[in-house]
Every structure is written in C-alpha cells, then in structure tokens.
Design a protein around this motif. Structure first.
Motif, short mmCIF file in Angstrom:
data_model
loop_
_atom_site.label_atom_id
_atom_site.label_comp_id
_atom_site.label_asym_id
_atom_site.label_seq_id
_atom_site.Cartn_x
_atom_site.Cartn_y
_atom_site.Cartn_z
N ALA A 1 41.02 52.37 32.31
CA ALA A 1 41.09 51.03 32.91
C ALA A 1 39.75 50.32 32.81
O ALA A 1 39.68 49.12 32.52
CB ALA A 1 41.54 51.14 34.37
N LEU A 2 38.65 51.07 33.04
CA LEU A 2 37.32 50.49 32.94
C LEU A 2 37.02 50.06 31.50
O LEU A 2 36.47 48.97 31.26
CB LEU A 2 36.27 51.49 33.43
CG LEU A 2 34.81 51.00 33.40
CD1 LEU A 2 34.64 49.76 34.27
CD2 LEU A 2 33.87 52.11 33.85
N ASP B 1 34.21 36.45 39.74
CA ASP B 1 34.97 36.29 40.98
C ASP B 1 34.21 36.88 42.17
O ASP B 1 34.25 36.33 43.28
CB ASP B 1 36.34 36.95 40.85
CG ASP B 1 37.24 36.24 39.84
OD1 ASP B 1 36.95 35.07 39.53
OD2 ASP B 1 38.21 36.86 39.37
N CYS B 2 33.54 38.00 41.94
CA CYS B 2 32.75 38.61 43.02
C CYS B 2 31.62 37.69 43.47
O CYS B 2 31.28 37.63 44.66
CB CYS B 2 32.17 39.95 42.57
SG CYS B 2 33.38 41.27 42.42
N LYS B 3 31.04 36.97 42.51
CA LYS B 3 29.93 36.08 42.82
C LYS B 3 30.36 34.99 43.81
O LYS B 3 29.61 34.61 44.71
CB LYS B 3 29.40 35.45 41.54
CG LYS B 3 28.12 34.64 41.70
CD LYS B 3 27.59 34.18 40.35
CE LYS B 3 26.25 33.46 40.50
NZ LYS B 3 26.33 32.28 41.35
N LYS B 4 31.62 34.51 43.64
CA LYS B 4 32.13 33.48 44.56
C LYS B 4 32.23 34.04 45.98
O LYS B 4 31.90 33.35 46.95
CB LYS B 4 33.49 32.97 44.08
CG LYS B 4 33.43 32.16 42.79
CD LYS B 4 34.77 31.51 42.48
CE LYS B 4 35.83 32.56 42.18
NZ LYS B 4 37.12 31.94 41.78
N TYR B 5 32.69 35.29 46.11
CA TYR B 5 32.78 35.89 47.44
C TYR B 5 31.39 36.12 48.02
O TYR B 5 31.16 35.90 49.22
CB TYR B 5 33.52 37.23 47.37
CG TYR B 5 35.03 37.10 47.27
CD1 TYR B 5 35.76 36.46 48.26
CD2 TYR B 5 35.72 37.65 46.20
CE1 TYR B 5 37.13 36.36 48.19
CE2 TYR B 5 37.11 37.56 46.11
CZ TYR B 5 37.81 36.90 47.11
OH TYR B 5 39.16 36.81 47.04
N ALA C 1 32.72 49.41 40.72
CA ALA C 1 31.92 48.39 40.05
C ALA C 1 31.15 47.55 41.05
O ALA C 1 29.97 47.22 40.84
CB ALA C 1 32.84 47.49 39.20
N VAL C 2 31.78 47.19 42.17
CA VAL C 2 31.11 46.39 43.19
C VAL C 2 29.92 47.15 43.78
O VAL C 2 28.83 46.59 43.95
CB VAL C 2 32.10 46.00 44.31
CG1 VAL C 2 31.36 45.40 45.50
CG2 VAL C 2 33.13 45.01 43.78
N LYS C 3 30.13 48.41 44.09
CA LYS C 3 29.06 49.20 44.70
C LYS C 3 27.93 49.50 43.70
O LYS C 3 26.74 49.44 44.04
CB LYS C 3 29.63 50.51 45.26
CG LYS C 3 30.43 50.33 46.52
CD LYS C 3 29.59 49.69 47.63
CE LYS C 3 30.32 49.55 48.93
NZ LYS C 3 29.47 48.88 49.97
N LEU D 1 36.26 42.51 32.94
CA LEU D 1 35.13 42.91 33.78
C LEU D 1 34.19 41.73 34.02
O LEU D 1 33.68 41.54 35.13
CB LEU D 1 34.38 44.06 33.11
CG LEU D 1 33.34 44.78 33.97
CD1 LEU D 1 33.99 45.36 35.23
CD2 LEU D 1 32.65 45.89 33.17
N GLN D 2 33.98 40.92 32.99
CA GLN D 2 33.13 39.75 33.15
C GLN D 2 33.75 38.75 34.12
O GLN D 2 33.05 38.18 34.97
CB GLN D 2 32.93 39.09 31.78
CG GLN D 2 31.97 37.91 31.80
CD GLN D 2 31.77 37.32 30.40
OE1 GLN D 2 32.34 37.82 29.43
NE2 GLN D 2 30.95 36.29 30.31
#
Length: 682
Positions: A12-13, A28-32, A82-84, A22-23
């Motif tokens: 999956a990765l 999307d993480c940056k918005k949070y 990935a987040v951590k 992944l990009q």
C-alpha cells in the motif's frame, strides 16, 4: 495472517508513493496541521486504481475490491505511520483518529461487480464494492450526520478517562445510533462512556432515491387502465463531498457498498455511494443505407426528403400518406429533443376528433426516443415534496413524468382530463421551462423556508378531443375565415405550446385506407402491410432521429431575415383594438425552433430559406386556427397540399412551395417595411 497484513501495508505504501497518493496525503495533512485545532477524527480520501494495484499485488487488489472496510484499515495504519514519521499532524495521538475512505476509480467490467437495481434478491450482505446505474428519482435536502466522535470513560481513575482511545467513526450502512449513543462502556473498567461533545465531527448527508433505467421501457407504452408495473426505488446515501452531486432526472453510474439500514421495525436496503459518474446518452452516429439512398435521390430539392419522410413515417400505425402535417410536426419535435439547458423546444398540441388513431401515432413516435414517457393521469406531472421515509424528517423532492422524460418527450394525453390548477402549472412550465418546489421550513425541521427551482428539459405533447368534452359551449357566429373554436383550452395555454395542429376528419378517399389498415392490424397485429415498412424499419428511425437531434445547426442570414421579416409583418397585421398584437411573444422562438428542426430533419447543419418557409407555413397555419386568416392568406393545408404519390406530385409540391415563398416575400415587403432596421427595436 499478521504477516499477510504487514505485506499488504508495505505494498500500500509503495502504491501511494508511485501513484502520487502520498504527496496528496501530505498536502491534506498540512491543511489539518495549519488549523492548529485538535480533532477527534482526521478524514482522508485515497483514490485507488484497482488495475494498477492488482499489478503490484493481486492479494491487496482483491482485498480492496471484496473487503473494502478492512482494506481501509490497512491504509489507515500506513497513513498513521507516515504522519508520525514525518510529523505531519502535531495533535494526532492515536491511529483510531485517522479515517480513510478508499475510492476506486473503476471496477472490473465483469457481471459479478454489477448490481442490478431491477434484479431480485438484492445482495446487501457482502459489504463490498458494486457498480450500479439508474436515474435519480427523488432527492432529499442535505442534513448533518456524525462523521466521528470522541468518548471518555466516566471513571476518573481509569486511564481512558482522557486521551483519544475511544473514537467512533461512521461505517457504510451504519445509522446515527451506531456512532453516537449513551450505552457504550469502557473495555477496561466497564464504566459508562460519555461523549466529549467538543470533539464531535459533523458531515453532510443526502438521501437519494434511484430507479433502474429499464423502468423507462415500462413507461413508454402505458395506455390507461390499471398501472401495470411497480417502480421500485433504491436508497442511496451521499455523504460529505458527494452531497448535491446528483440532480433529479439525470442518469448516473455509481460505485458503492450495499448495506441494510434498520429504522425501527423497518429494514431498508441501501447503497453507501463511493463515487458518482454522470451518464450521457450515447446513441448511434450513423443512419441506415435506406435513408442515405433516399437523401441522395432527393438532393435536388430542399423540401422533398422531409416530405417523403413524413409521408411514410409510422406506417406500422397509420397508412402512408395520411396525417402528413401531424407526422412532420412529430418528427420536428423528436429532433428538437436535447438535455442541454436553454435549448430550442417544440411542444405539440393537437385538436382532433380521431383520438384513438392520434393516440396510437403519438405513442409509437414517443417510443423512438430513449426517454419517452407517457404520463399516467393518476400521478404527478411535475415534482412534489414529501417527508423522507427514512426517519430523518427532512424534505424529499419526488420525481415525476416530466423529470423522467428529461431530454425526450413527455406525452400527457388529453388536456380535458386535467383540472384548472394543473393546466395553469403546465402553462407556467411551458413558458419558463422550470418549476419551483416550495419547502416549508417548520414542517421539515429547517430554520428557514426554501424554494428549489428545477429545470424541465423535455418536449410536451398533448391533444384535445373536441367531441367528448363534457363542457358545453355557446355557438358563436363571429368566427373569422379559417378560425376554429378552441375555447375548450385557455388561450394563454395554447400560446405556450409551440405548435397547434388540427387533424380534421379524413375524407372518404383517405379514410378507406385507414379502415383497411385498422382491420388488417386487428386480424394480424404483427403483419407488415406496406413495403415501405420493410425498407424503413422502426430501428432505422431510432438511429436517424438520434443522429439528427445531435446535429448542431446555425441560422443562415437569409433564413434569419425571412423569419424576422415575417414576424414583424405578422405583428403589424395581426392586431386588434383591445389586445394589440395577437402574435404571442414566444412566436419568434418557435419559428427559429421549427426552422432548425426542419434543417436537422433534412440532415443539414445550416438553416436555409427553404427551412424557414416550412416554419412560417406551420406557424401561420396554427395562427389561422386561433385567429383566422391574415393578409398572407395560406391554403388550409399549406405544407402538404397534394398527395405525394409519385415524382410528378413531388415536383408539383416544390412549385407550390416556391410560389408560397414568393408570396411570403411580397407579404414582408408590403407589411414589414424596414424589417431589417426594426429588428433590434422589436
């Protein structure tokens, strides 16, 4: 099994890295992270191409297609790592806070992945991806649902009285009570759990009712009496970004997960929609060799092809050579059907005493289109509002005959069967091509009232039986030459229809073939009575109309000048001292629509003067029925003054139409001086 799951996580990765997912996830993480606010649930949408992922690893591809909820947990673990690892979201604490929605770009084109809305039983037990196709029949208002919630243990000494251990998120098919309720208990100390309302995450939810497109076939041949088929709708749940993506009357292909929603004692099979794709009608792009040959034979005249077409049309229902003007108008209306907004419409209102034959002819003609709907009198023509049946208490806009006939024909039968309020609504729709649905806020749990405007993109056909009407009318002695009594119908409603056609009693010479045709059909319904029925089959007409209606035509300057000149001259001639001009304002649009339709019917992309002349003669004939003859003074049957039996009769008709053209130019010169200069002012 743990080893297989770990292997799938690695694949999956790799897929996310190669596909650009992944990009997108990092973005999307940056918005949070920029919001600086801790959330109970962080929701991510991951697009999956089943073909690409199956090439990487068949096991993971199969897992995604057949166990999408469990497959989402694999991507959930990858996203959490990935987040951590990359420190993408500062406030994220547990893996349970990540909610992943997998969206396949498509499904394998195999029967096992197609969910037929018309088949039984309905498979809602596998909870895997299916694709289905149908028409949106009812659309509810957008309401809120709980996307995710945080729960805490009520026992202060319990380690789970803080943090983000107990996170509940919505799963496909789950009701609101499955996500949020008061009887959850702690897995550690068995104390009750209490929701932390500050962290509740809400999303948009919309309920849509969809029917299988095959239902349209059942609606084409409805002929009074008992309703012979049941329209079974299926419930779709649109959530978050998919809300308001489906419009009533449109046909869609959806991918989703079937489920069963329990509402009290009632269980409803539904589909949690994952993706939506609008389906455009795609008909044939060719005409049969018979029509091509006929077109080449008549290439020397701009009028002959459409004349022969009308003469032989619907030979399965009426003998060739009968009802030619009506059949031409029907063909013109058929090629002026389109799903685009602000298009040219052509509605037909027929005044007749021969309702049985006219009804058969219109039924046959309507069925040549994918969207031809005969309206059953007991139901609604236009959309209405009712309370959603799934327990939300919200409003649901229900579809109708006019919505189902989008891009086609809505045949509403005898106008005398409808009440005054229905006729007034029909007039409003014909004038604006929209209908408004009022939703009272108090009744449906909304803060304010709403008014939803729905476009109705269909041509309407109707007729009036002048003999069987229960209404009695006083005899009038002041009829003008050519005028007929149309007081059965409100004058404004007549003006709203594009074309008024009167089918008189057939003469003895013409009625004899019709009687023979009817008797032969009664004895042998499947018999082919005419050679022309074998040369030009019903399927050939379907293909021809599909090609003709999609032609893009432009008005030539000569045709535009002729139409505008006639319009201005008629407005000056057709006047009375009380109402002013009796030529209605939409008449110019109707003329243009008729001219374009005749060009399409002749398979031309430019509207010529010859097309404009046919449009003028048809409209002038309708105006004569309503208001009597004008200075133009056309014959009672101006488009088909002769029987089209051979080459000589076609040549005679061409000569006659050429004389009409000359007469029209004289009329414009006499009664429309300065027509070209006054166009903008008019």
């Amino acid at each position: 099994m743990h080893g297989e799951i770990q292997s799938m996580r690695e694949i999956a990765l790799v897929y996310l890295d190669r596909s650009g997912g992944l990009q997108k996830f990092v973005h999307d993480c940056k918005k949070y992270n920029d919001s600086k606010q801790s959330c109970a649930v962080y929701r991510f949408i991951i697009s999956i191409n089943p073909s690409d992922i199956a090439e990487l690893d068949a096991a993971l591809g199969n897992y995604i297609l057949h166990n999408p909820i469990q497959a989402a947990q694999i991507f959930q673990s990858v996203c959490f790592v990935a987040v951590k690892t990359l420190s993408l979201i500062e406030h994220l604490q547990t893996e349970a806070q990540i909610s992943v929605l997998l969206k396949p770009t498509h499904l394998p084109p195999l029967p096992s992945y197609v969910l037929s809305l018309a088949a039984s039983p309905f498979d809602y037990t596998s909870h895997r991806f299916y694709m289905a196709e149908g028409i949106a029949m009812a659309v509810g208002t957008v309401t809120k649902y709980t996307q995710g919630a945080r729960f805490l243990c009520t026992e202060e000494t319990c380690p789970f009285s803080e943090g983000f251990r107990y996170i509940r998120v919505h799963l496909p098919g789950a009701t609101e009570s499955a996500t949020v309720r008061s009887d959850f208990v702690c897995g550690s100390c068995s104390s009750p759990l209490q929701e932390d309302m500050k962290f509740r995450v809400l999303g948009d939810k919309q309920i849509v009712e969809m029917i299988d497109a095959k239902v349209l076939n059942a609606l084409k041949g409805f002929s009074g009496g008992q309703w012979c088929c049941r329209i079974q709708t299926f419930t779709l749940f649109l959530r978050d970004e998919l809300a308001n993506q489906m419009k009533i009357g449109n046909q869609y292909k959806i991918i989703g997960i079937p489920a069963c929603v329990q509402n009290g004692l009632q269980a409803t099979a539904c589909i949690e929609v994952n993706s939506i794709q609008l389906q455009r009608p795609s008909g044939p792009s060719f005409v049969s060799n018979s029509f091509k040959h006929l077109l080449s034979l008549t290439s020397g005249s701009c009028w002959r092809f459409s004349a022969i077409l009308a003469n032989i049309f619907a030979s399965q229902v009426v003998p060739p050579g009968t009802y030619n003007t009506l059949k031409l108008a029907v063909l013109l209306s058929l090629v002026q059907t389109c799903e685009k907004e602000n298009t040219d419409y052509l509605d037909l209102l027929i005044v007749t005493s021969d309702t049985l034959v006219i009804d058969r002819l219109l039924n046959y003609s309507m069925c040549l289109l994918p969207r031809g709907v005969r309206h059953p009198p007991a139901s609604e023509i236009f959309p209405s509002v009712s309370k959603d049946k799934h327990g939300t208490g919200s409003a649901s806009i229900q579809g109708c005959s006019a919505v189902l006939a989008k891009g086609g024909i809505c045949y509403i039968g005898d106008l005398s069967a409808y009440r005054k309020d229905k006729l007034e609504l029909l007039q409003s729709v014909l004038e604006s091509r929209t209908t408004a649905v009022f939703i009272p806020g108090k009744k449906y749990g909304e803060e304010a009232d709403q008014q939803v405007t729905i476009p109705l993109q269909t041509n309407f056909w109707s007729f009036v039986d002048v003999d069987s009407s229960p209404k009695k009318h006083a005899q009038r002695d002041n009829f003008l030459i050519g005028q007929m009594d149309v007081s059965l119908i409100p004058p404004n409603l007549i003006d709203a229809f594009g074309l008024l056609i009167h089918t008189e009693f057939l003469s003895c010479r013409l009625s004899s073939p019709l009687v023979r045709h009817t008797l032969k059909k009664a004895v042998a319904p499947e018999a082919v009575l005419y050679k022309v029925s074998q040369q030009f089959r019903t399927q050939d007409y379907e293909e021809f109309i599909s090609v003709a209606k999609n032609l893009h035509v432009e008005l030539s300057s000569e045709a535009e000048n002729l139409i505008q000149g006639y319009y201005l001259a008629s407005r000056r001639v057709r006047r009375d001292s009380v109402h002013g001009a009796t030529l209605s304002a939409p008449a110019l649009k109707i003329l243009i629509s008729l001219a374009k339709a005749h060009a399409k019917l002749s398979l031309r992309q430019s509207v010529l003067e010859e097309d404009a002349l046919i449009a003028v003669l048809l409209l002038e004939s309708a105006l004569t029925l309503k208001h009597g003859k004008s200075a133009l003074c056309i014959a009672p049957n101006p488009v088909f003054p002769f029987d089209l039996s051979d080459e000589d009769s076609l040549h005679q008709r061409d000569s006659y139409l050429a004389q009409c053209h000359h007469q029209l130019l004289q009329f414009i010169a006499a009664y429309g001086p300065g027509a070209h200069n006054s166009t903008r002012e008019e």
